[in-house]
Design an enzyme around this catalytic site. Sequence first.
Site, PDB file in Angstrom:
ATOM      1  N   ASN A  32      -7.166  -2.193   0.156  1.00  0.00           N
ATOM      2  CA  ASN A  32      -7.179  -0.992   0.996  1.00  0.00           C
ATOM      3  C   ASN A  32      -6.549   0.150   0.200  1.00  0.00           C
ATOM      4  O   ASN A  32      -5.572   0.769   0.600  1.00  0.00           O
ATOM      5  CB  ASN A  32      -6.451  -1.227   2.330  1.00  0.00           C
ATOM      6  CG  ASN A  32      -6.751  -0.116   3.322  1.00  0.00           C
ATOM      7  OD1 ASN A  32      -5.856   0.498   3.869  1.00  0.00           O
ATOM      8  ND2 ASN A  32      -8.021   0.180   3.528  1.00  0.00           N
ATOM      9  N   LEU A  33      -7.170   0.382  -0.930  1.00  0.00           N
ATOM     10  CA  LEU A  33      -6.543   1.219  -1.960  1.00  0.00           C
ATOM     11  C   LEU A  33      -6.523   2.698  -1.596  1.00  0.00           C
ATOM     12  O   LEU A  33      -7.433   3.215  -0.952  1.00  0.00           O
ATOM     13  CB  LEU A  33      -7.300   1.027  -3.282  1.00  0.00           C
ATOM     14  CG  LEU A  33      -7.355  -0.417  -3.776  1.00  0.00           C
ATOM     15  CD1 LEU A  33      -8.105  -0.489  -5.107  1.00  0.00           C
ATOM     16  CD2 LEU A  33      -5.966  -1.027  -3.916  1.00  0.00           C
ATOM     17  N   GLY A  36      -2.007   6.168  -4.254  1.00  0.00           N
ATOM     18  CA  GLY A  36      -0.801   5.522  -4.801  1.00  0.00           C
ATOM     19  C   GLY A  36      -1.183   4.365  -5.713  1.00  0.00           C
ATOM     20  O   GLY A  36      -0.701   4.248  -6.852  1.00  0.00           O
ATOM     21  N   HIS A  37      -2.067   3.503  -5.211  1.00  0.00           N
ATOM     22  CA  HIS A  37      -2.557   2.399  -6.049  1.00  0.00           C
ATOM     23  C   HIS A  37      -3.302   2.942  -7.269  1.00  0.00           C
ATOM     24  O   HIS A  37      -3.133   2.464  -8.395  1.00  0.00           O
ATOM     25  CB  HIS A  37      -3.551   1.526  -5.278  1.00  0.00           C
ATOM     26  CG  HIS A  37      -3.007   0.872  -4.043  1.00  0.00           C
ATOM     27  ND1 HIS A  37      -3.369   1.254  -2.782  1.00  0.00           N
ATOM     28  CD2 HIS A  37      -2.145  -0.154  -3.887  1.00  0.00           C
ATOM     29  CE1 HIS A  37      -2.761   0.495  -1.886  1.00  0.00           C
ATOM     30  NE2 HIS A  37      -2.004  -0.375  -2.532  1.00  0.00           N
ATOM     31  N   GLN A  61       3.768 -13.925   2.039  1.00  0.00           N
ATOM     32  CA  GLN A  61       4.790 -12.879   2.098  1.00  0.00           C
ATOM     33  C   GLN A  61       4.832 -12.200   3.464  1.00  0.00           C
ATOM     34  O   GLN A  61       5.601 -11.268   3.670  1.00  0.00           O
ATOM     35  CB  GLN A  61       4.606 -11.850   0.983  1.00  0.00           C
ATOM     36  CG  GLN A  61       3.407 -10.925   1.145  1.00  0.00           C
ATOM     37  CD  GLN A  61       3.210 -10.037  -0.069  1.00  0.00           C
ATOM     38  OE1 GLN A  61       2.877 -10.516  -1.152  1.00  0.00           O
ATOM     39  NE2 GLN A  61       3.404  -8.734   0.094  1.00  0.00           N
TER      40      GLN A  61
HETATM   41  P1  AMP Z   1       0.352  -3.082  -1.919  1.00  0.00           P
HETATM   42  O1  AMP Z   1      -1.136  -3.093  -1.946  1.00  0.00           O
HETATM   43  O2  AMP Z   1       0.930  -2.378  -0.736  1.00  0.00           O
HETATM   44  O3  AMP Z   1       0.949  -4.462  -2.159  1.00  0.00           O
HETATM   45  O4  AMP Z   1       0.796  -2.210  -3.150  1.00  0.00           O
HETATM   46  C1  AMP Z   1       0.385  -2.524  -4.453  1.00  0.00           C
HETATM   47  C2  AMP Z   1       1.171  -1.719  -5.435  1.00  0.00           C
HETATM   48  O5  AMP Z   1       0.960  -0.333  -5.190  1.00  0.00           O
HETATM   49  C3  AMP Z   1       2.687  -1.963  -5.322  1.00  0.00           C
HETATM   50  O6  AMP Z   1       3.254  -1.972  -6.634  1.00  0.00           O
HETATM   51  C4  AMP Z   1       3.146  -0.767  -4.535  1.00  0.00           C
HETATM   52  O7  AMP Z   1       4.492  -0.420  -4.786  1.00  0.00           O
HETATM   53  C5  AMP Z   1       2.202   0.306  -5.071  1.00  0.00           C
HETATM   54  N1  AMP Z   1       2.136   1.425  -4.127  1.00  0.00           N
HETATM   55  C6  AMP Z   1       1.747   1.385  -2.830  1.00  0.00           C
HETATM   56  N2  AMP Z   1       1.858   2.607  -2.271  1.00  0.00           N
HETATM   57  C7  AMP Z   1       2.335   3.427  -3.240  1.00  0.00           C
HETATM   58  C8  AMP Z   1       2.667   4.819  -3.297  1.00  0.00           C
HETATM   59  N3  AMP Z   1       2.555   5.615  -2.240  1.00  0.00           N
HETATM   60  N4  AMP Z   1       3.118   5.313  -4.465  1.00  0.00           N
HETATM   61  C9  AMP Z   1       3.258   4.521  -5.566  1.00  0.00           C
HETATM   62  N5  AMP Z   1       2.967   3.205  -5.567  1.00  0.00           N
HETATM   63  C10 AMP Z   1       2.509   2.676  -4.429  1.00  0.00           C
END
Ligand code: AMP
Length: 282
Positions: A32-33, A36-37, A61
Amino acid sequence: MKTETTIQGLTASLSAARQARKTIGFVPTMGNLHQGHLNLVREARNFCDVVVVSIFVNPIQFGPNEDFDSYPRTLEQDSQLLADVGCDIVFAPSVEQMYGSKPRLTNISVGEITNELCGAQRPGHFDGVAVVVTKLLNIVQPNFALFGQKDYQQLAVIKQFVHDLNIPVEVIGVPIARAEDGLALSSRNSYLSAEHRQIAPVIYQSLQAAEIALKQGQALNDVLNAIREKLVDAGFAIDYVEAKTPSLQNVEQFDQNIVLFVAAKIGKTRLIDNIQIHYSSS
Ligand code: AMP
């Protein structure tokens, strides 16, 4: 861009790159990118020969009453976004592929830094993160792994076990990507109603106001209380509002670099954010 759903397929896809000693950059995600991703992927693209992104919603998790089942799964849309930013390989395994049918007996517990902040609210969460990230690092064997500072505690936990277990990877933290109104981007923002989405930026606004207040000399405790008050007034239920050192030790005063952390619920959606505040004695 290639998509691999099996460990064997991924290993085969990476073997030529490994033989040619190309640098592999790895970005683990739950899909669900958003931007940030994608920033993590762009950053990896800047200095790595081959960029691998995993998309895996990791069941271990999530707590029993958390959103594992409803977590947004949008592989097709994610693949398009990844192709556009120059990802080379998407690794999107099933739960069966990652955990198999044989029961897992090994756990990874990272000690005291997992007992506070999100760890206190989400028992077992960081053990689940540590296990899946270790498995993914062993599968991908990247030179670099990139993680967001939005999940600051997660990044600290990962750096800790990578160091403790001599996992041969360099962990890189990437700054938080925000919407124009300051809300930290998150897959969970899609759960917000229009009304709650309007309120959500109060988290970052309260953190920014806290930075100014601290730099003007207000006491840390008063500043933390002011954040709490703003959040409650806006309609949040607070999980925690805390200050720590950058290595997650307790801190009583603003007499060194600190990080302020917020986790708060608006409606049913739990949001987290943080701000790093630099201390200067002059
Ligand atoms: P997730 O899909 O939520 O597990 O996130 C995957 C990666 O993207 C992790 O390293 C998160 O810290 C990073 N991430 C998610 N949202 C952000 C954001 N707003 N800014 C920077 N990194 C992000």
